[in-house]
Design an enzyme around this catalytic site. Structure first.
Site, PDB file in Angstrom:
ATOM      1  N   LYS B 235       0.854  -1.196   0.000  1.00 39.68           N
ATOM      2  CA  LYS B 235       0.000   0.000   0.000  1.00 39.68           C
ATOM      3  C   LYS B 235       0.887   1.243   0.000  1.00 39.68           C
ATOM      4  O   LYS B 235       1.758   1.399   0.848  1.00 39.68           O
ATOM      5  CB  LYS B 235      -0.917   0.054   1.215  1.00 39.68           C
ATOM      6  CG  LYS B 235      -1.950   1.196   1.059  1.00 39.68           C
ATOM      7  CD  LYS B 235      -2.639   1.599   2.334  1.00 39.68           C
ATOM      8  CE  LYS B 235      -1.945   2.703   3.088  1.00 39.68           C
ATOM      9  NZ  LYS B 235      -1.884   4.036   2.456  1.00 39.68           N
ATOM     10  N   GLU B 311       9.470   0.920  10.915  1.00 36.21           N
ATOM     11  CA  GLU B 311      10.490   1.955  10.800  1.00 36.21           C
ATOM     12  C   GLU B 311       9.751   3.258  11.023  1.00 36.21           C
ATOM     13  O   GLU B 311       8.958   3.669  10.179  1.00 36.21           O
ATOM     14  CB  GLU B 311      11.127   1.837   9.420  1.00 36.21           C
ATOM     15  CG  GLU B 311      12.556   2.312   9.405  1.00 36.21           C
ATOM     16  CD  GLU B 311      12.590   3.742   8.927  1.00 36.21           C
ATOM     17  OE1 GLU B 311      12.363   4.636   9.786  1.00 36.21           O
ATOM     18  OE2 GLU B 311      12.825   3.952   7.733  1.00 36.21           O
ATOM     19  N   CYS B 345      12.588  10.780   8.530  1.00 37.27           N
ATOM     20  CA  CYS B 345      12.429  10.166   9.852  1.00 37.27           C
ATOM     21  C   CYS B 345      13.711  10.317  10.655  1.00 37.27           C
ATOM     22  O   CYS B 345      13.692  10.391  11.866  1.00 37.27           O
ATOM     23  CB  CYS B 345      12.033   8.706   9.715  1.00 37.27           C
ATOM     24  SG  CYS B 345      13.068   7.812   8.562  1.00 37.27           S
ATOM     25  N   GLU B 442       8.495  14.912  16.984  1.00 36.95           N
ATOM     26  CA  GLU B 442       8.959  14.931  15.603  1.00 36.95           C
ATOM     27  C   GLU B 442       8.163  15.987  14.830  1.00 36.95           C
ATOM     28  O   GLU B 442       6.945  15.895  14.723  1.00 36.95           O
ATOM     29  CB  GLU B 442       8.721  13.549  14.991  1.00 36.95           C
ATOM     30  CG  GLU B 442       9.319  13.397  13.622  1.00 36.95           C
ATOM     31  CD  GLU B 442       9.242  11.972  13.112  1.00 36.95           C
ATOM     32  OE1 GLU B 442       8.191  11.323  13.320  1.00 36.95           O
ATOM     33  OE2 GLU B 442      10.213  11.504  12.501  1.00 36.95           O
TER      34      GLU B 442
END
Lengths: 544, 544
Positions: B235, B311, B345, B442
């Site tokens: 996906k 991850e 990330c 983040e």
């Protein structure tokens, strides 16, 4: 369960003296000499339902507390719980009952031991020496540890002291040897950079072990985690807390620093849940039921995403092919199911027999089950002790009921054995259909489900048609059949013409809902390590 | 992000022609020489807020359907969703919107391809040849794929065409080479048994990729899964579906059998959740936020206990030590944070600067940020394009506000850039305190948080005081400092004097809540293989 499981169990029947195993010079000697006795006569081996006084074990219970930060302490609540002798249904001892607060204390000690203590900072050689010393002490206390496991779980004492505890010692020596061989890699890259990996200890490890092989499971978990330099919070099963506490004492004696190994006795929904949910536990490893495994993984996901290793249930097929020697097949498949009172996650609990030998197999399997010696596990020559507790006992009897109601043919057994203790008669169902609950669910008791097959293709399909994928047995002389089946079966272990051969170096674990990850061997090390990549530019490199 | 990310970006600044930088990117020896251009004159690089007509993308959008069982099909519901150009906030194309039933169709195709199809049954050499052919086609379509990436995500076209797509090609070639080197072990045991392991494909693999590096993430997931012989349901992110659909078409052209790679465009709560919850998917790998990672793992636990690779997010420290050349440190830490609009990330989003050079650093970092060229990502020389979508854009501006409210010192930036498109001015906060949200959460945007430290010990404690542990940067010439920090930092990657050096051979992944498992390198292979142990007795062995 144990590297000489099969051969030992069989040889005990044929040779009837346990002492000869003590003198065998190596495991392989035992395996070889016992492997040939498959066809031996078992004339004396008749099951008897005589009620005798239970044999008193040759050791006293000395340790019942929690091991936290190098000290044996009561639980914070002061509470205890009884551990019961499954032979008599009577209390053996009252054990400190660890709960959330005790897990917090243990994690704090483990955290400190990891973040500040000497354990991850000493050389791997030093760590390896301590683990080897621990192995020596386990070996020295072999019979006492074995007696505690028998008393707590009802397993055969000879099995515990001749197979299981020696395997525990072996595991610690195996991983004692790995401690100074945890290598990272240097990596070739596309540009002028130096790249390498460090395989670091993962930190504070939470481990939750089951009651069916208390010390063996202790060693599968604790030995590799220590070898990798981690600190541990271990929760034992509430049915079998005693041997691990003694082992914890031996670990301290071996020189393990305080806080490196913390052992908490207690229940799953309280202490176990606290381990799996803890924000300061960096990894969790669990052995037990699939149902609880799902809860553990959910808790890990909801809390701090700690990586999870799961070793769960099974409904392992044992496939007896057309070319099999029926007598040997009967003996091996009997062992594959009935070993340890049928309380093995990898029990060969679906026996697929080729139609050409099906009737002969059933007759002989029934004979063999009738000859199985059930009785006090401390008594020499006994093959089967009681189930571990009342819950399991009732669950197994419930499945026997279900098997009859669903129309399977009860060949033998099917009821309680004796009047006291959780003993169950060795039970065989024939003509079992794949849709029956006794062919689908893990029974975890001495109940064998036998079914007929025609073609290899059919048996592969039916064998794989399960949520589980832990192990499989294949009994054949044909190399082609062995090769075909060993690839086609979706399971973590395939035993060909043997079963329950455990060895420190062979990985064990499940496909599908039998678990996540592998234990033992080199494979388990990655469960207890983090990989860190380090990179730096190169100045004027001589080569790339 | 990309094995030559830094040098190629820098080279673009000083050399300014894309053909030249492509040549540079193809030479493994040039990064070193480009390293010297850190302090090169950047006199032309002035940020300008002039609104021009957006450049026309050098690509036509041709493929917008789902790839299921080797065919491009509409969603069963017939629904589509718009994908937007972040430069203009206008619709690029309407893409088939996959939902649960489309995932079901894809899983069915993948299951069939795995259980009965040629893919796991052909030789690994054949599989490797198909993957190599696929890499050749990706290389051939390099600029078209890159243009789709830029159009969908707003990343600079040069970065996509010179760094990212070549890295995608490289990753497929790297794993094509692994396909015929997936080796099991033969294992020495304690008895007369022959034991070996198969590393088998795990089966149907579900993969969910993010929008920040659409095709690079595609490569990290798809290449190793194919090399191991699995079939895939992938996906893509709803922000960036286009490049993967074209890549899927190329996979078919390369000879991948139908059903081996199925690609579903769609949303997380619908199509993504269907993958994570699916009972017939044997493994799930996800890259994205920590919050969604927890949902994925919980869904895996609730359904069939599929193993999970995650991850996730990060708040990676970049530590500039006392001995650092400030100009170089400014350039590298600027790159570590602002690369890809700060949407990495592993962005170096907490810049720790030693107190002795702190003031000089802040001043020069401000100058560098002011010179950052923000504009149409298709324009040569532009360093920073728009953020990917309105949600991210608003979220980042929210953090900029929070930083000011919590008392951090806004050094530069802090607002939207221009009046159309999701552009944000390069932003720096100084004097950031550890408990501020901009230092803990983040941000995933062009917002650098700078903080001062005194001792190495303090920097380690503060750097590790985060729920994340994805990466870290260390800037020092001192070997002791480098060695100390590379062990002490609890992060999956440590870049010393470099940053965002990605290479197919180097593992990548997180400690703590930055994820589970590793991608790339040899390490990723175990995510896509099951280990099966096979054991059989030996008769009269010549050796043990």
């Amino acid at each position: 369960m144990a590297s000489r499981g099969l051969s030992y169990a069989i040889s005990r029947i044929a040779g009837s003296s346990c002492m000869r195993f003590r003198s065998a010079s190596s495991l392989s000697d035992i395996s070889r000499q016992c492997g040939r006795s498959w066809g031996a006569i078992r004339s004396y081996a008749v099951a008897a339902e005589v009620d005798e006084e239970p044999i008193k074990p040759p050791f006293d219970i000395t340790y019942t507390k929690l091991l936290i930060n190098g000290e044996f302490v009561d639980s914070a609540s002061g509470k205890t719980f009884p551990t019961v002798d499954p032979r008599t249904e009577e209390v053996i001892a009252n054990v400190a009952e660890g709960d959330v607060e005790d897990i917090d204390r243990a994690v704090k000690a483990a955290r400190k031991a990891f973040d500040e203590g000497p354990w991850p900072r000493m050389s791997s050689y030093e760590r390896s020496k301590i683990i080897h010393r621990f192995a020596d002490l386990i070996e020295k206390n072999n019979d006492e540890l074995a007696a505690l496991d028998t008393l707590d779980s009802g397993k055969i004492y000879d099995q515990a002291r001749l197979i299981e505890i020696p395997l525990v010692t072996r595991l610690f020596r195996y991983y004692g040897g790995w401690a100074d061989k945890i290598h990272g890699m240097t990596l070739p890259v596309d540009g002028p950079y130096q790249a390498y990996t460090l395989h670091e200890p993962i930190g504070v490890v939470g481990q939750i072990i089951p009651w069916n092989f208390p010390m063996v499971m202790f060693s599968w978990k604790v030995a590799p985690a220590l070898a990798c330099g981690n600190t541990i919070v271990l929760k034992t099963a509430e049915q079998t807390p005693l041997s691990s506490i003694l082992a914890g004492k031996l670990a301290l004696e071996a020189g393990l620093p305080p806080g490196v190994l913390n052992i908490v006795s207690g229940y799953g929904p309280t202490a176990g849940a606290a381990v799996s949910k803890h924000m300061d536990v960096d990894k969790v490893a669990f052995t037990g039921s699939t149902e609880v495994g799902k809860i553990i993984m959910q808790s890990a996901a909801q809390s701090n995403l700690k990586p999870v290793t799961l070793e769960l249930g099974g409904k392992s097929p044992f496939i007896i092919c057309e070319d099999a020697d029926v007598d040997q097949a009967v003996e091996l498949s009997h062992f594959a199911l009935f070993f340890n009172q049928g309380q093995c996650c990898c029990a060969g609990s679906r026996t697929f027999v080729h139609e050409s030998i099906y009737d002969e197999y059933l007759e002989k399997a029934k004979d063999r089950a009738l000859k199985r010696i059930v009785g006090d596990p401390f008594k020499s020559g006994v093959e089967q002790g009681p189930q571990v507790d009342e819950v399991q006992f009732n669950k197994v009897l419930g499945y026997i009921d279900a098997g009859q109601q669903e129309g399977a043919r009860l060949l033998t057994g099917g009821a309680r054995f004796g009047r006291k203790g959780y003993y169950i008669k060795p039970t065989i169902f024939a003509d079992v259909q794949d849709a029956m609950s006794i062919a689908k669910d893990e029974i975890f008791g001495p109940v064998q489900s036998v079914t007929k097959f025609r073609t290899l293709e059919e048996v592969v399909k039916r064998a794989n048609n399960t949520d589980y994928g832990l192990a499989a047995g294949v009994f054949t002389k044909s190399l082609d059949t062995a090769n075909t089946l060993s690839r086609a079966l979706r399971v973590g272990t395939v035993w060909i013409n043997c079963y329950d051969i455990f060895d420190a170096s062979v990985p064990f674990g499940g496909y599908k809902m039998s678990g996540v990850g592998r234990e033992k061997g080199e494979h388990v090390l990655k469960n207890y390590l983090q990989v860190k990549a380090v990179m730096t530019p190169l100045v004027n490199p001589a080569w790339l | 992000m990309a094995s030559r990310g830094l040098p190629s970006l820098l080279s673009r600044l000083s050399l300014c022609t894309s053909t030249l930088s492509r040549y540079i990117a193809s030479s493994p020896y040039l990064p070193r020489s480009l390293g010297n251009s850190w302090i090169a004159n950047r006199s032309f690089a002035v940020t300008s807020e002039i609104q021009e007509e957006p450049l026309k993308a050098p690509v036509e959008v041709q493929h917008t359907k789902l790839l299921i069982n080797g065919e491009f099909v509409d969603a069963l519901s017939g629904k589509t969703f718009p994908t937007l150009d972040p430069r203009t906030e206008e619709v690029i194309a309407n893409v088939a919107e996959g939902d649960q039933e489309d995932v079901n169709r894809a899983v069915k195709a993948a299951r069939e391809a795995f259980d009965k199809g040629p893919w796991p049954r052909m030789s690994s050499y054949e599989r490797s040849k198909i993957i190599y052919r696929y890499a050749d086609l990706l290389e051939k379509y390099n600029d078209e794929l890159a243009a789709l990436e830029t159009l969908d995500s707003g990343k600079t076209f040069e970065q996509a065409s010179v760094v990212e797509i070549p890295l995608v090609t490289r990753t497929f070639r790297y794993f094509a080479g692994w396909a015929d080197k997936i080796q099991g072990l033969t294992i020495p045991t304690d008895g007369a048994y022959h034991a070996y392991t198969f590393h088998e494909p795990i089966g149907v693999v579900g993969q969910i990729v993010p929008w920040n590096f659409p095709l690079v993430m595609y490569a990290w997931k798809v290449a190793p899964a194919l090399a191991c012989g699995n079939t895939i349901v992938l996906k893509t992110a709803e922000q960036t579906p286009l490049s993967s659909i074209l890549a899927g078409k190329l996979a078919l052209e390369a000879g991948l059998p139908p059903g081996v790679l199925n690609i579903i465009s769609g949303y997380g709560p619908t199509a993504g959740a269907a993958i994570a919850n699916h009972m017939d998917i044997d493994k799930v790998a996800f890259t994205g936020s920590t919050n969604v990672g927890k949902i994925i793992m919980k869904a895996a636990a609730d359904s069939n206990l599929k193993p999970v690779t995650l991850e996730l997010g990060g708040k990676s420290p970049f530590i500039i030590c006392e001995d650092a050349d400030v100009d170089q440190a400014v350039e590298l830490s600027h790159f570590a944070l602002f690369f890809n609009q700060g949407q990495c990330c592993c962005a170096g989003s907490r810049t720790f600067v030693h107190e002795s050079i702190y003031d000089e650093y802040v001043e020069k970092a401000k100058e560098r940020a002011l010179k950052r060229v923000v504009g149409d990502p298709f324009k040569i020389g532009v360093e920073q394009g728009p953020q990917v979508d309105k949600e991210q854009f608003d979220r980042i501006l929210g953090y900029v506000e929070a930083g000011q409210q919590e008392g951090a010192r806004l050094v530069t930036g802090g607002a939207r850039f221009g009046s159309k498109g999701y552009y944000i001015k390069p932003t720096i906060f100084a004097d950031v305190q550890d408990e501020m949200r901009i230092c803990r959460e983040e941000i995933f945007g062009p917002v650098q948080a700078v903080t001062k430290f005194r001792t190495l010990e303090e920097a380690v404690t503060r750097a590790n005081n985060s729920k994340y542990g994805l990466a870290a940067g260390v800037f020092t010439q001192n070997l002791d400092t480098a060695n100390t920090l590379s062990r002490a930092l609890r992060a999956g990657t440590v870049w010393i004097n470099c940053y965002d050096i990605f290479d197919a051979a180097i593992p990548f992944g997180g400690y703590k809540m930055s994820g589970l498992g590793r991608e790339k390198g040899e390490y990723v292979l175990k995510n896509y293989t099951q280990v099966k142990a096979v054991v059989t007795p030996l008769t009269n062995p010549a050796w043990l």
